[in-house]
Design a protein around this motif. Structure first.
Motif, PDB file in Angstrom:
ATOM      1  N   MET A  19       0.822  -1.076   0.088  1.00 34.09           N
ATOM      2  CA  MET A  19      -0.005   0.220  -0.143  1.00 34.09           C
ATOM      3  C   MET A  19       0.747   1.334   0.027  1.00 34.09           C
ATOM      4  N   ASP A  20       0.372   2.201  -0.827  1.00 32.98           N
ATOM      5  CA  ASP A  20       1.230   3.573  -0.662  1.00 32.98           C
ATOM      6  C   ASP A  20       1.028   4.232   0.620  1.00 32.98           C
ATOM      7  N   LEU A  21       2.236   4.700   0.729  1.00 32.55           N
ATOM      8  CA  LEU A  21       2.610   5.352   2.308  1.00 32.55           C
ATOM      9  C   LEU A  21       1.773   6.546   2.377  1.00 32.55           C
ATOM     10  N   THR A  22       1.576   7.161   1.289  1.00 32.39           N
ATOM     11  CA  THR A  22       0.671   8.517   1.039  1.00 32.39           C
ATOM     12  C   THR A  22      -0.815   8.059   1.663  1.00 32.39           C
ATOM     13  N   VAL A  23      -1.443   6.984   1.100  1.00 28.65           N
ATOM     14  CA  VAL A  23      -2.647   6.720   1.590  1.00 28.65           C
ATOM     15  C   VAL A  23      -2.620   6.351   3.137  1.00 28.65           C
ATOM     16  N   VAL A  24      -1.579   5.662   3.543  1.00 28.00           N
ATOM     17  CA  VAL A  24      -1.621   5.374   4.953  1.00 28.00           C
ATOM     18  C   VAL A  24      -1.560   6.630   5.636  1.00 28.00           C
ATOM     19  N   ALA A  25      -0.814   7.814   5.321  1.00 23.19           N
ATOM     20  CA  ALA A  25      -0.964   9.241   5.956  1.00 23.19           C
ATOM     21  C   ALA A  25      -2.187   9.693   6.023  1.00 23.19           C
ATOM     22  N   TYR A  26      -2.921   9.609   4.826  1.00 21.78           N
ATOM     23  CA  TYR A  26      -4.305   9.948   4.560  1.00 21.78           C
ATOM     24  C   TYR A  26      -5.265   9.539   5.728  1.00 21.78           C
ATOM     25  N   VAL A  27      -5.270   8.109   5.694  1.00 22.81           N
ATOM     26  CA  VAL A  27      -6.239   7.404   6.652  1.00 22.81           C
ATOM     27  C   VAL A  27      -5.800   7.823   8.171  1.00 22.81           C
ATOM     28  N   ILE A  28      -4.586   7.808   8.381  1.00 20.07           N
ATOM     29  CA  ILE A  28      -4.395   8.366  10.052  1.00 20.07           C
ATOM     30  C   ILE A  28      -4.803   9.536  10.154  1.00 20.07           C
ATOM     31  N   TYR A  29      -4.371  10.577   9.040  1.00 14.86           N
ATOM     32  CA  TYR A  29      -4.743  11.997   9.347  1.00 14.86           C
ATOM     33  C   TYR A  29      -6.298  12.368   9.550  1.00 14.86           C
ATOM     34  N   LEU A  30      -7.048  11.450   8.605  1.00 17.72           N
ATOM     35  CA  LEU A  30      -8.720  11.502   8.830  1.00 17.72           C
ATOM     36  C   LEU A  30      -9.007  11.190  10.029  1.00 17.72           C
ATOM     37  N   LEU A  31      -8.494   9.810  10.656  1.00 13.52           N
ATOM     38  CA  LEU A  31      -9.044   9.290  11.731  1.00 13.52           C
ATOM     39  C   LEU A  31      -8.794  10.081  12.840  1.00 13.52           C
ATOM     40  N   VAL A  32      -7.460  10.529  12.948  1.00 13.58           N
ATOM     41  CA  VAL A  32      -7.168  11.443  14.106  1.00 13.58           C
ATOM     42  C   VAL A  32      -7.784  12.820  14.222  1.00 13.58           C
ATOM     43  N   SER A  33      -7.737  13.524  12.874  1.00 13.83           N
ATOM     44  CA  SER A  33      -8.487  14.676  12.806  1.00 13.83           C
ATOM     45  C   SER A  33      -9.977  14.816  13.092  1.00 13.83           C
ATOM     46  N   ILE A  34     -10.673  13.777  12.819  1.00 12.91           N
ATOM     47  CA  ILE A  34     -12.035  13.560  12.739  1.00 12.91           C
ATOM     48  C   ILE A  34     -12.464  13.067  14.229  1.00 12.91           C
ATOM     49  N   ALA A  35     -11.449  12.233  14.996  1.00 10.30           N
ATOM     50  CA  ALA A  35     -11.597  11.867  16.398  1.00 10.30           C
ATOM     51  C   ALA A  35     -11.471  13.326  17.115  1.00 10.30           C
ATOM     52  N   LEU A  36     -10.303  14.111  16.886  1.00  7.94           N
ATOM     53  CA  LEU A  36     -10.362  15.436  17.564  1.00  7.94           C
ATOM     54  C   LEU A  36     -11.315  16.329  17.391  1.00  7.94           C
ATOM     55  N   THR A  37     -11.906  16.272  16.468  1.00  8.06           N
ATOM     56  CA  THR A  37     -12.911  17.260  16.154  1.00  8.06           C
ATOM     57  C   THR A  37     -14.346  17.004  17.028  1.00  8.06           C
ATOM     58  N   VAL A  38     -14.536  15.748  16.846  1.00  6.26           N
ATOM     59  CA  VAL A  38     -15.887  15.094  17.662  1.00  6.26           C
ATOM     60  C   VAL A  38     -15.468  15.318  19.183  1.00  6.26           C
ATOM     61  N   TRP A  39     -14.230  15.093  19.578  1.00  4.98           N
ATOM     62  CA  TRP A  39     -14.046  15.319  21.213  1.00  4.98           C
ATOM     63  C   TRP A  39     -14.056  16.829  21.514  1.00  4.98           C
ATOM     64  N   VAL A  40     -13.606  17.580  20.725  1.00  6.81           N
ATOM     65  CA  VAL A  40     -13.695  19.247  21.112  1.00  6.81           C
ATOM     66  C   VAL A  40     -15.195  19.602  20.982  1.00  6.81           C
ATOM     67  N   ALA A  41     -15.848  19.131  20.016  1.00 10.77           N
ATOM     68  CA  ALA A  41     -17.080  19.459  19.802  1.00 10.77           C
ATOM     69  C   ALA A  41     -17.905  18.864  20.994  1.00 10.77           C
ATOM     70  N   ARG A  42     -17.823  17.720  21.422  1.00  6.81           N
ATOM     71  CA  ARG A  42     -18.759  17.025  22.560  1.00  6.81           C
ATOM     72  C   ARG A  42     -18.146  17.788  23.828  1.00  6.81           C
ATOM     73  N   THR A  43     -17.123  18.151  23.699  1.00  6.55           N
ATOM     74  CA  THR A  43     -16.604  18.948  25.271  1.00  6.55           C
ATOM     75  C   THR A  43     -17.025  20.425  25.145  1.00  6.55           C
ATOM     76  N   LEU A  44     -17.122  20.925  24.131  1.00  9.21           N
ATOM     77  CA  LEU A  44     -17.565  22.124  24.005  1.00  9.21           C
ATOM     78  C   LEU A  44     -19.117  22.369  24.392  1.00  9.21           C
ATOM     79  N   SER A  45     -19.759  21.497  23.608  1.00  7.62           N
ATOM     80  CA  SER A  45     -21.180  21.114  23.975  1.00  7.62           C
ATOM     81  C   SER A  45     -21.746  21.100  25.384  1.00  7.62           C
ATOM     82  N   ARG A  46     -21.056  19.880  25.736  1.00  7.19           N
ATOM     83  CA  ARG A  46     -21.305  19.595  27.273  1.00  7.19           C
ATOM     84  C   ARG A  46     -21.044  20.816  28.235  1.00  7.19           C
ATOM     85  N   ASN A  47     -20.050  21.513  28.286  1.00 12.97           N
ATOM     86  CA  ASN A  47     -19.444  22.614  29.080  1.00 12.97           C
ATOM     87  C   ASN A  47     -19.896  23.838  28.684  1.00 12.97           C
TER      88      ASN A  47
END
Length: 135
Positions: free
Chosen positions: A1-29
């Motif tokens: 598998m192309d390493l650029t695709v691996v970087a894309y997948v990791i970037y999307l997973l971490v970025s989306i997880a961070l966005t969801v975590w921050v949004a939930r924290t902001l919403s709750r508090n």
């Protein structure tokens, strides 16, 4: 598998997880803060909170998607870490700026409400008294 695709997948997973975590924290508090800003109107605070969270998701996930492309091909593990550190660092900065912008605007609204409350007398006047002749 192309390493650029691996970087894309990791970037999307971490970025989306961070966005969801921050949004939930902001919403709750942020709900408590919004209830204070909106003078205890819980239904309006919940509605505004939900709208802010939806806007937060749209802006941040849109940015994550736009920032996905990689100009250079990644050839080794070091390249993955370098590309991810840059991309995730920018995403974290954007999340932080969005958070601070929300807090700034809500604080301005809150201050305006506090000033309006301070201008009103604590008890409504009941009668008018004419000034004394010697005063």
């Amino acid at each position: 598998m192309d390493l650029t695709v691996v970087a894309y997948v990791i970037y999307l997973l971490v970025s989306i997880a961070l966005t969801v975590w921050v949004a939930r924290t902001l919403s709750r508090n942020g709900r408590i803060f919004l209830a204070d800003v909106l003078h205890g109107n819980e239904k309006l605070a919940d509605a505004v909170n939900h709208l802010l969270v939806v806007g937060f998701y749209l802006v941040n996930l849109g940015f994550v998607a736009l920032y996905l492309n990689q100009d250079e091909e990644i050839l080794n593990a070091r390249g993955i870490f370098e590309a991810l550190s840059t991309k995730l660092g920018v995403v974290l900065l954007v999340l932080g700026v969005m958070h601070l912008g929300n807090v700034y605007v809500l604080n301005k609204i809150r201050r305006r409400g506090v000033m309006e409350r301070e201008q009103m007398p604590p008890v409504a006047p009941t009668d008018w008294v004419a000034p004394a002749a010697g005063a």
